[in-house]
Design an enzyme around this catalytic site. Structure first.
Site, mmCIF file in Angstrom:
data_model
loop_
_atom_site.group_PDB
_atom_site.id
_atom_site.type_symbol
_atom_site.label_atom_id
_atom_site.label_comp_id
_atom_site.label_asym_id
_atom_site.label_seq_id
_atom_site.Cartn_x
_atom_site.Cartn_y
_atom_site.Cartn_z
ATOM 1 N N ASP A 1 -11.624 -3.789 -9.392
ATOM 2 C CA ASP A 1 -10.481 -4.685 -9.245
ATOM 3 C C ASP A 1 -9.401 -4.151 -10.180
ATOM 4 O OD1 ASP A 1 -8.579 -6.672 -9.363
ATOM 5 O OD2 ASP A 1 -9.989 -8.300 -9.760
ATOM 6 N N SER B 1 8.365 5.167 -5.345
ATOM 7 C CA SER B 1 8.964 4.812 -4.058
ATOM 8 C C SER B 1 10.460 5.067 -4.125
ATOM 9 C CB SER B 1 8.720 3.332 -3.748
ATOM 10 O OG SER B 1 9.444 2.921 -2.601
ATOM 11 N N TYR C 1 9.170 -5.556 -6.259
ATOM 12 C CA TYR C 1 8.631 -4.251 -5.859
ATOM 13 C C TYR C 1 9.499 -3.123 -6.405
ATOM 14 C CZ TYR C 1 6.798 -0.532 -2.876
ATOM 15 O OH TYR C 1 6.233 0.645 -2.427
ATOM 16 N N SER D 1 1.664 4.162 8.819
ATOM 17 C CA SER D 1 0.346 3.653 8.457
ATOM 18 C C SER D 1 0.019 2.493 9.383
ATOM 19 C CB SER D 1 0.323 3.172 7.004
ATOM 20 O OG SER D 1 1.124 2.011 6.853
#
Length: 254
Positions: free
Chosen positions: A57, A136, A149, A184
């Site tokens: 996790d 990103s 994000y 994806s």
């Protein structure tokens, strides 16, 4: 692809799907042994003698430390860390709760820090190592509803520079890849959910000067180079992989 990573051991978080699976596949072709570290098991087809799954996790510091140790014991060391796993949701600041913000930062920014911290002693033992962080293009700009994000990915880009500066003298390099739109199962589902998915697909292609959308292997091929000795003089950099999307200025349409 030549065996540029022959004998190398790599951890790839979130390596069971999407970009992570593309990276894992390229690493295996380049000769590396790969440990996929994530919460849920990857498809059995991905696993082999040289690709193992280690459950963790990534919001749990103990799990992260234990996973890195498991990989080192299994393969006898560690040469490469790819911090790929991440989450994304669409909420403005008004819509977002403090818990939402913390979850994004825990997975997208804190987990790479904890993984890098856990991996560092093992990379140091090798006398050299490569860390590849997946940022990103949203660490450079933002889509609507992505303040958390974008903040997390901008943080990854800054973290990359800091690690490179602090550990270059130990032979440990750190670089980041900033992907744009990469195909994806999740991106396909997102497009299919649109009222006019055909129009959306057409407009997406127009946004990209290369005339196509990205594939996970586009990121994987660059990750192999960054992990290999071919990039031995490269550290602290953020490489944009977006088919030219961020270089194309939009024009008004009819």
């Amino acid at each position: 692809m030549t065996k540029r990573l022959s004998g190398k051991v790599a951890i790839i978080t979130g390596g069971g799907r999407g970009i992570g699976a593309g990276i894992a596949g390229c690493f295996v072709e380049a000769g590396a042994k790969v440990a996929i570290v994530q919460r849920n098991p990857p498809p059995d087809a991905i696993l082999s003698e040289r690709v193992v799954y280690v459950q963790a996790d990534l919001s749990n510091a103990h799990d992260i430390t234990a996973a890195v140790q498991t990989v080192v014991e299994r393969f006898g060391g560690l040469d490469i860390l790819v911090n790929n796993a991440g989450i994304m949701f669409e909420k403005t600041v008004d819509e977002m709760t403090e818990e939402d913000w913390d979850q994004m930062m825990d997975i997208n920014l804190k987990a790479p820090f904890l993984l890098t911290k856990a991996a560092m002693p093992h990379l140091r033992k090798r006398g050299k190592g490569s860390i590849v962080n997946i940022g990103s293009i949203e660490g450079l700009a933002s889509n609507p509803g992505h303040p958390a994000y974008s903040a997390s990915k901008a943080g990854i880009h800054g973290f990359t520079a800091g690690v490179a500066v602090d550990h270059g003298h130990e032979g440990i390099r750190c670089n980041a890849i900033a992907p744009g739109w990469i195909n994806s199962d999740l991106s396909e589902a997102y497009i299919d959910s649109m009222a006019d998915s055909a129009r959306v697909r057409k407009e997406l292609l127009i946004m990209h000067p290369v005339g196509r959308l990205g594939e996970p292997r586009d990121v994987g091929n660059l990750a192999v180079w960054l992990a290999s000795e071919e990039s031995a003089f490269v550290t602290g950099q953020v490489y944009i992989v977006d088919g030219g999307r961020t270089k194309k200025l939009p024009l008004p349409v009819e």
